[in-house]
Design an enzyme around this catalytic site. Sequence first.
Site, PDB file in Angstrom:
ATOM      1  CE  LYS A  96      11.047   5.354 -63.666  1.00 48.15           C
ATOM      2  NZ  LYS A  96      11.413   6.273 -62.442  1.00 48.15           N
ATOM      3  CG  ASP A 134       7.625  -9.705 -51.883  1.00 47.93           C
ATOM      4  OD1 ASP A 134       6.530 -10.172 -51.997  1.00 47.93           O
ATOM      5  OD2 ASP A 134       8.684 -10.384 -51.992  1.00 47.93           O
ATOM      6  CG  ASP A 163       6.910  -9.917 -57.679  1.00 51.20           C
ATOM      7  OD1 ASP A 163       6.240 -10.462 -57.140  1.00 51.20           O
ATOM      8  OD2 ASP A 163       8.100  -9.872 -58.227  1.00 51.20           O
ATOM      9  CG  ASP A 194      10.802   6.688 -58.888  1.00 52.47           C
ATOM     10  OD1 ASP A 194       9.869   6.859 -58.994  1.00 52.47           O
ATOM     11  OD2 ASP A 194      11.795   7.065 -59.410  1.00 52.47           O
ATOM     12  CE1 TYR A 254       6.413 -10.405 -62.851  1.00 53.65           C
ATOM     13  CE2 TYR A 254       6.014 -12.470 -62.212  1.00 53.65           C
ATOM     14  CZ  TYR A 254       6.496 -11.447 -61.918  1.00 53.65           C
ATOM     15  OH  TYR A 254       7.065 -11.204 -60.558  1.00 53.65           O
TER      16      TYR A 254
HETATM   17  C1  IPM Z   1       4.320 -13.730 -56.065  1.00 52.57           C
HETATM   18  C2  IPM Z   1       5.750 -14.684 -56.257  1.00 52.57           C
HETATM   19  C3  IPM Z   1       5.744 -14.994 -57.967  1.00 52.57           C
HETATM   20  C4  IPM Z   1       5.642 -13.825 -58.747  1.00 52.57           C
HETATM   21  C5  IPM Z   1       6.774 -15.942 -58.280  1.00 52.57           C
HETATM   22  C6  IPM Z   1       7.186 -17.132 -57.523  1.00 52.57           C
HETATM   23  C7  IPM Z   1       6.794 -16.437 -59.641  1.00 52.57           C
HETATM   24  O1  IPM Z   1       6.735 -13.572 -56.269  1.00 52.57           O
HETATM   25  O2  IPM Z   1       3.523 -14.315 -56.296  1.00 52.57           O
HETATM   26  O3  IPM Z   1       4.604 -12.519 -56.070  1.00 52.57           O
HETATM   27  O4  IPM Z   1       6.537 -13.143 -58.973  1.00 52.57           O
HETATM   28  O5  IPM Z   1       4.447 -13.637 -59.160  1.00 52.57           O
HETATM   29 MG    MG Z   2       6.104 -11.865 -55.262  1.00 48.28          MG
END
Ligand code: IPM
Ligand code: MG
Length: 361
Positions: A195, A255, A251, A227, A146
């Site tokens: 990884k 999710d 990240d 993975d 990032y």
């Molecule tokens: C998160 C989001 C952010 C990230 C984006 C919006 C830049 O996906 O907070 O997980 O990737 O960190």
């Molecule tokens: Mg995210």
Amino acid sequence: MELKITCIPGDGIGPEIVAEAKKTLDAVALKYGHDMKYTDILMGGASIDVHGVPLTDEAVETARRADAVLMGSIGGDTTTSPWYKLAPNLRPEAGLLAIRKALNLFANLRPAVLYEELAGACPLKAEISEKGFDMLIMRELTGGLYFGERRTTEENGVRKAVDTLTYDEKEIRRIAIKGFDIARKRKKKVTSVDKANVLDSSRLWRAVVEEVAKDYPDVTLEHMLVDNCAMQLVKDPAQFDVILTENMFGDILSDEASMVTGSIGMLASASLNDTKFGLYEPSHGSAPDIAGKDLANPIATILSASMMLRYSFDLDKEADAIDNAVKQVLKDGYRTGDIMSEGCTQVGCKKMGDLIVERIQ
Ligand code: IPM
Ligand code: MG
């Protein structure tokens, strides 16, 4: 106690959900004798519309002067919103990355919990979900891909893009310490995800995490390749306590973990530096499709406010009051649209906030 809180309502459903979180905090303040001082700042699209940039230096300074920051969500529809016609460094998300970096918020805590009352929303087979799960993803937030150098060039008519993944041992050590500290207060297990079979940055990650682990003989450490971790999250989520990982892996895995709970509208998060200061926000996005319709689920933001009381202000009793009020509302059968199921009563964003407030008073 006086609590100086900077609020970032942001975009989409952000302003609605932050309003409900403030309402909840006010109820806590009244009951336990605290004084909440809020200052709003603009970030994301809301800031672009006024200032032409997703975050101003003044906004950062206001946030810095507070004890903690409570955020809603930022960003819009990436295909239709004019914000996404701007250069990448002027888009809403750049504001979020900039505030993380400016305030040194390197530790991102994302709990993924299967609520008993919402077990039906879990997309996994009953034989897996019935074991329940309660994990916390500790994601490094200010390094890695990032924030590495990046560029797009063209050589002899061929376009080329480069992103770089860098970690130094200090960055790894400080997040590992946070991971082990929090595991100690939970089920005392750290799964460090990397990884290391391919990446040098992961091999260093693994080595430093092992050094840190020596100071925590009471915490079990295991290593897992990213993975495999993605697979294990759907195969047997109950095995996890603290998942410790770098920015990009965190990240993606966070999710996935939130999807496995089936109720992303319920998941809070905290981004901390090495003091008590933190930025608290729901794990979900700005949901522009339902913005302004009183349809959003404010619970993730309300639980983020609870995390704020717990981590930035050490107000455990007050945080428990919020967490218990949320559990009680669910027990009483109230649901917003995203977590609605048969036999429950569907309510809007404001009403959900009111119901939680009633259970705090
Ligand atoms: C998160 C989001 C952010 C990230 C984006 C919006 C830049 O996906 O907070 O997980 O990737 O960190
Ligand atoms: Mg995210």
